[in-house]
Design a protein around this motif. Structure first.
Motif, PDB file in Angstrom:
ATOM      1  N   UNK A  91      54.954-119.080   8.904  1.00 18.44           N
ATOM      2  CA  UNK A  91      56.014-120.009   9.154  1.00 18.44           C
ATOM      3  C   UNK A  91      56.530-119.641  10.394  1.00 18.44           C
ATOM      4  N   UNK A  92      56.645-118.480  10.959  1.00 19.26           N
ATOM      5  CA  UNK A  92      57.151-118.095  12.274  1.00 19.26           C
ATOM      6  C   UNK A  92      56.374-119.075  13.406  1.00 19.26           C
ATOM      7  N   UNK A  93      55.304-119.165  13.395  1.00 17.69           N
ATOM      8  CA  UNK A  93      54.215-119.686  14.386  1.00 17.69           C
ATOM      9  C   UNK A  93      54.687-121.114  14.424  1.00 17.69           C
ATOM     10  N   UNK A  94      55.367-121.894  13.263  1.00 16.13           N
ATOM     11  CA  UNK A  94      55.739-123.151  13.424  1.00 16.13           C
ATOM     12  C   UNK A  94      57.098-123.225  14.495  1.00 16.13           C
ATOM     13  N   UNK A  95      57.666-122.319  14.670  1.00 17.21           N
ATOM     14  CA  UNK A  95      59.015-122.094  15.519  1.00 17.21           C
ATOM     15  C   UNK A  95      58.897-121.452  16.579  1.00 17.21           C
ATOM     16  N   UNK A  96      57.627-121.351  17.091  1.00 12.75           N
ATOM     17  CA  UNK A  96      57.359-120.402  18.596  1.00 12.75           C
ATOM     18  C   UNK A  96      57.676-118.986  18.511  1.00 12.75           C
ATOM     19  N   UNK A  97      57.756-118.417  17.180  1.00 11.44           N
ATOM     20  CA  UNK A  97      58.102-117.009  17.088  1.00 11.44           C
ATOM     21  C   UNK A  97      56.840-116.297  16.769  1.00 11.44           C
ATOM     22  N   UNK A  98      56.760-115.149  17.538  1.00  9.84           N
ATOM     23  CA  UNK A  98      55.682-114.366  17.837  1.00  9.84           C
ATOM     24  C   UNK A  98      55.299-113.536  16.409  1.00  9.84           C
ATOM     25  N   UNK A  99      54.304-113.386  16.101  1.00 16.18           N
ATOM     26  CA  UNK A  99      53.956-112.492  14.877  1.00 16.18           C
ATOM     27  C   UNK A  99      54.539-111.267  14.590  1.00 16.18           C
ATOM     28  N   UNK A 100      55.091-110.991  13.509  1.00 13.08           N
ATOM     29  CA  UNK A 100      55.605-109.627  13.282  1.00 13.08           C
ATOM     30  C   UNK A 100      54.723-108.528  12.900  1.00 13.08           C
ATOM     31  N   UNK A 101      55.005-107.407  13.291  1.00 11.03           N
ATOM     32  CA  UNK A 101      54.305-106.120  12.965  1.00 11.03           C
ATOM     33  C   UNK A 101      54.823-105.387  12.085  1.00 11.03           C
ATOM     34  N   UNK A 102      54.232-104.705  11.016  1.00 11.28           N
ATOM     35  CA  UNK A 102      54.594-104.040   9.736  1.00 11.28           C
ATOM     36  C   UNK A 102      55.217-102.736  10.532  1.00 11.28           C
ATOM     37  N   UNK A 103      56.445-102.346   9.865  1.00 15.79           N
ATOM     38  CA  UNK A 103      57.126-100.954  10.304  1.00 15.79           C
ATOM     39  C   UNK A 103      57.092-100.052   8.905  1.00 15.79           C
ATOM     40  N   UNK A 104      57.026 -98.969   8.855  1.00 15.39           N
ATOM     41  CA  UNK A 104      56.814 -98.020   7.999  1.00 15.39           C
ATOM     42  C   UNK A 104      58.152 -97.538   7.748  1.00 15.39           C
ATOM     43  N   UNK A 105      58.723 -97.328   9.026  1.00 18.02           N
ATOM     44  CA  UNK A 105      60.257 -96.960   8.903  1.00 18.02           C
ATOM     45  C   UNK A 105      61.096 -98.238   8.162  1.00 18.02           C
ATOM     46  N   UNK A 106      60.738 -99.211   8.417  1.00 21.45           N
ATOM     47  CA  UNK A 106      61.817-100.341   7.837  1.00 21.45           C
ATOM     48  C   UNK A 106      61.083-100.527   6.290  1.00 21.45           C
ATOM     49  N   UNK A 107      59.854-100.144   6.202  1.00 18.92           N
ATOM     50  CA  UNK A 107      59.670-100.315   4.690  1.00 18.92           C
ATOM     51  C   UNK A 107      60.345 -99.268   3.889  1.00 18.92           C
ATOM     52  N   UNK A 108      60.284 -98.070   4.485  1.00 19.89           N
ATOM     53  CA  UNK A 108      61.104 -97.078   3.914  1.00 19.89           C
ATOM     54  C   UNK A 108      62.564 -97.277   3.705  1.00 19.89           C
TER      55      UNK A 108
END
Length: 240
Positions: free
Chosen positions: A103-120
């Motif tokens: 859905x981000x691609x529809x709004x010119x937003x670059x793909x997100x990367x998964x963060x293990x820090x944020x996951x924790x």
């Protein structure tokens, strides 16, 4: 029933030699004594068929040198491409990450990367909420963006459904007057263009699931909605 909330948090966050001696001269004059001719008979070899002249051996013919067989060039092995490494994320987390990026691609937003820090961080908060009789509230003093949702029963919604549920608020967002609204805050955080990382956690309580997703840098920053939440038509016009 699906519940959801949103948080707009502030960002805190390769050497010579001698001459040779003379040899004696040998006489080359012919001898004065005449040599008497000798009468010799050629030896005769006998066989059952009668006498035959002894055959002279036939000189052997030289054997030509054997030429080595031409060597066929060996083909150079072609390096095989290395297959991409399999995703290390659990299937549920890979699914919600992919749903965000779709859905981000529809709004010119670059793909997100998964963060293990944020996951924790997200998992810790999801566990705290579940342990508090399935409480539903945002983490206080959070330096990351945050989306929450709860649904029951367990498994009634997929990870992709979680992300799409947040994104569905796009129908209520006013792109002509971009600003924060509690009815659209999940959507704006999902597509916020300066966000680059995502990490989520999930826990169970009261027969349902509570999902927490954290975003870095956080979205929903006041005064930045017009430049960070883009209409799909803006992507088409800019060729992005």
């Amino acid at each position: 029933m699906v519940l959801g909330m949103v948080l707009g948090a502030a960002a805190c966050g390769v050497p010579g030699g001698q001459e040779p001696a003379q040899e004696p001269v040998q006489s080359t004059a012919p001898s004065q004594q005449a040599q008497a001719p000798s009468h010799q008979h050629k030896p005769v070899a006998w066989s059952r068929q009668g006498p035959t002249q002894q055959q002279r051996p036939t000189p052997s013919q030289p054997t030509p040198n054997a030429q080595p067989a031409p060597t066929q060039p060996q083909p150079t092995p072609v390096a095989q491409p290395t297959p991409p490494a399999a995703s290390k994320l659990p299937a549920a987390y890979q699914e919600i990450l992919s749903a965000h990026n779709e859905v981000r691609a529809r709004h010119c937003a670059a793909p997100l990367k998964w963060s293990s820090e944020l996951q924790a961080v997200a998992q810790d908060w999801a566990d705290q909420l579940a342990g508090a009789n399935c409480a539903f509230e945002h983490r206080k003093k959070n330096r990351f963006g945050e989306n929450l949702t709860f649904f029951a029963p367990v498994g009634s919604q997929s990870p992709k459904g979680v992300a799409n549920g947040w994104y569905s608020e796009v129908q209520q967002y006013d792109f002509n007057n971009g600003q924060f609204d509690f009815q659209t805050g999940h959507f704006t955080q999902v597509v916020w263009t300066s966000t680059t990382e995502l990490g989520c956690g999930v826990s169970r309580c009261n027969g349902g699931e509570i999902w927490v997703c954290n975003y870095n840098p956080p979205g929903n920053m006041m005064g930045d909605f017009a430049s960070r939440v883009l209409h799909p038509n803006q992507c088409a016009a800019s060729g992005r």
